[in-house]
Write a protein that holds these residues in place. Sequence first.
Motif, short mmCIF file in Angstrom:
data_model
loop_
_atom_site.label_atom_id
_atom_site.label_comp_id
_atom_site.label_asym_id
_atom_site.label_seq_id
_atom_site.Cartn_x
_atom_site.Cartn_y
_atom_site.Cartn_z
N SER A 128 0.82 -1.20 0.00
CA SER A 128 0.00 0.00 0.00
C SER A 128 0.86 1.26 0.00
N ILE A 129 1.91 1.25 0.83
CA ILE A 129 2.80 2.40 0.91
C ILE A 129 3.51 2.63 -0.42
N GLU A 130 4.04 1.57 -1.02
CA GLU A 130 4.86 1.74 -2.21
C GLU A 130 4.03 1.97 -3.48
N LEU A 131 2.73 1.66 -3.43
CA LEU A 131 1.84 1.99 -4.54
C LEU A 131 1.33 3.43 -4.48
N ASN A 132 1.56 4.09 -3.35
CA ASN A 132 1.04 5.44 -3.15
C ASN A 132 1.42 6.42 -4.26
N PRO A 133 2.71 6.53 -4.63
CA PRO A 133 3.07 7.51 -5.67
C PRO A 133 2.42 7.21 -7.02
N GLN A 134 2.33 5.95 -7.39
CA GLN A 134 1.66 5.58 -8.64
C GLN A 134 0.18 5.93 -8.57
N ARG A 135 -0.44 5.62 -7.44
CA ARG A 135 -1.86 5.91 -7.26
C ARG A 135 -2.13 7.41 -7.35
N ALA A 136 -1.18 8.22 -6.88
CA ALA A 136 -1.32 9.67 -6.92
C ALA A 136 -0.99 10.27 -8.29
N GLY A 137 -0.59 9.43 -9.24
CA GLY A 137 -0.28 9.91 -10.57
C GLY A 137 1.08 10.56 -10.71
N LEU A 138 1.97 10.29 -9.75
CA LEU A 138 3.30 10.90 -9.78
C LEU A 138 4.27 10.14 -10.67
N VAL A 139 4.05 8.85 -10.87
CA VAL A 139 4.90 8.00 -11.71
C VAL A 139 4.04 6.95 -12.39
N ALA A 140 4.59 6.36 -13.45
CA ALA A 140 3.88 5.29 -14.14
C ALA A 140 4.04 3.96 -13.43
N GLU A 141 5.20 3.74 -12.80
CA GLU A 141 5.50 2.50 -12.09
C GLU A 141 6.03 2.83 -10.70
N PRO A 142 5.69 2.02 -9.68
CA PRO A 142 6.15 2.30 -8.32
C PRO A 142 7.67 2.43 -8.22
N GLY A 143 8.41 1.60 -8.93
CA GLY A 143 9.87 1.63 -8.84
C GLY A 143 10.50 2.86 -9.45
N ASP A 144 9.72 3.65 -10.20
CA ASP A 144 10.25 4.88 -10.82
C ASP A 144 10.31 6.03 -9.82
N TYR A 145 9.65 5.88 -8.69
CA TYR A 145 9.59 7.00 -7.74
C TYR A 145 10.83 7.00 -6.87
N ALA A 146 11.53 8.12 -6.87
CA ALA A 146 12.82 8.20 -6.18
C ALA A 146 12.69 8.34 -4.67
N TRP A 147 11.48 8.63 -4.17
CA TRP A 147 11.34 9.00 -2.77
C TRP A 147 10.47 7.99 -2.01
N SER A 148 10.63 6.72 -2.38
CA SER A 148 9.98 5.64 -1.65
C SER A 148 10.92 4.45 -1.61
N SER A 149 10.51 3.42 -0.90
CA SER A 149 11.33 2.20 -0.76
C SER A 149 11.09 1.20 -1.88
N ALA A 150 10.22 1.52 -2.85
CA ALA A 150 9.88 0.56 -3.91
C ALA A 150 11.11 0.16 -4.71
N ALA A 151 11.93 1.12 -5.11
CA ALA A 151 13.11 0.80 -5.91
C ALA A 151 14.05 -0.14 -5.15
N HIS A 152 14.16 0.03 -3.85
CA HIS A 152 14.98 -0.85 -3.03
C HIS A 152 14.46 -2.29 -3.10
N HIS A 153 13.17 -2.46 -2.88
CA HIS A 153 12.61 -3.80 -2.84
C HIS A 153 12.53 -4.45 -4.21
N LEU A 154 12.61 -3.64 -5.27
CA LEU A 154 12.63 -4.18 -6.62
C LEU A 154 14.05 -4.40 -7.14
N GLY A 155 15.04 -4.11 -6.30
CA GLY A 155 16.43 -4.37 -6.66
C GLY A 155 17.08 -3.32 -7.54
#
Length: 232
Positions: A120-147
């Motif tokens: 839920s936390i890592e989908l937040n930026p995508q849900r808000a329309g800030l990025v196309a994919e969760p891992g594209d957002y520089a200010w969340s932990s999604a990129a970390h968990h996606l390697g």
Amino acid sequence: MARLPRLALAGHLHHLIHRGHNLQPIAVDDEDRKALLAALQECAATHKVAIHAYALLPNHLHLLATPAADNGLSRMMQALGRRYVGAFNQRHGRVGTLWEGRFRAAPLEADPYLLLVMRSIELNPQRAGLVAEPGDYAWSSAAHHLGRRRDPLISDPPGFWALGNTPFERELAWRRWLEEGEPEAERLKLIDSALKGWPLGSARFLHTLAELSDRPLTPRPRGRPRSKPASI
């Protein structure tokens, strides 16, 4: 009605939300965002709070964290406020509060809520329309968990490690979790829990919390209590 004390317990997961005053921005550019996350990393380490997932949105901050002490979350967030808000105000020529009162948080049972809240936390930026994919957002932990990068702020919990025996397996499993998406009813349940401070978990989990705190753990029924029928 008096406000309930915050329920924060050592060794338990907590979903935390901290919003800007009147939903105003808490960071206006990348320099602010870097400063806030750097301050959060230092304050979490100082007060022994493990951060498992985060998303820094324009007007609020989401965290999934485990404190080592009952007062760990409060001390971490107080320290973050002292360090970040003063610098933010000075930089932007403003005064006064930045946050909407105190932060909101609720304890969670790890199974099943760890992965649900992380998603839920890592989908937040995508849900808000800030990025196309969760891992594209520089200010969340999604990129970390996606390697995609190693984030020094993150301490991966056992439940995440259980997704696979290798980093590749865990990253692939997490990508599938994010792609699966989040039902709206689930999202609203998690947000409501954090904002109102009601823990989420099984009856056994709630019983364990009840032994650690005398604070109510579930909302009281609304309205006047039903009167008992008169005995005949």
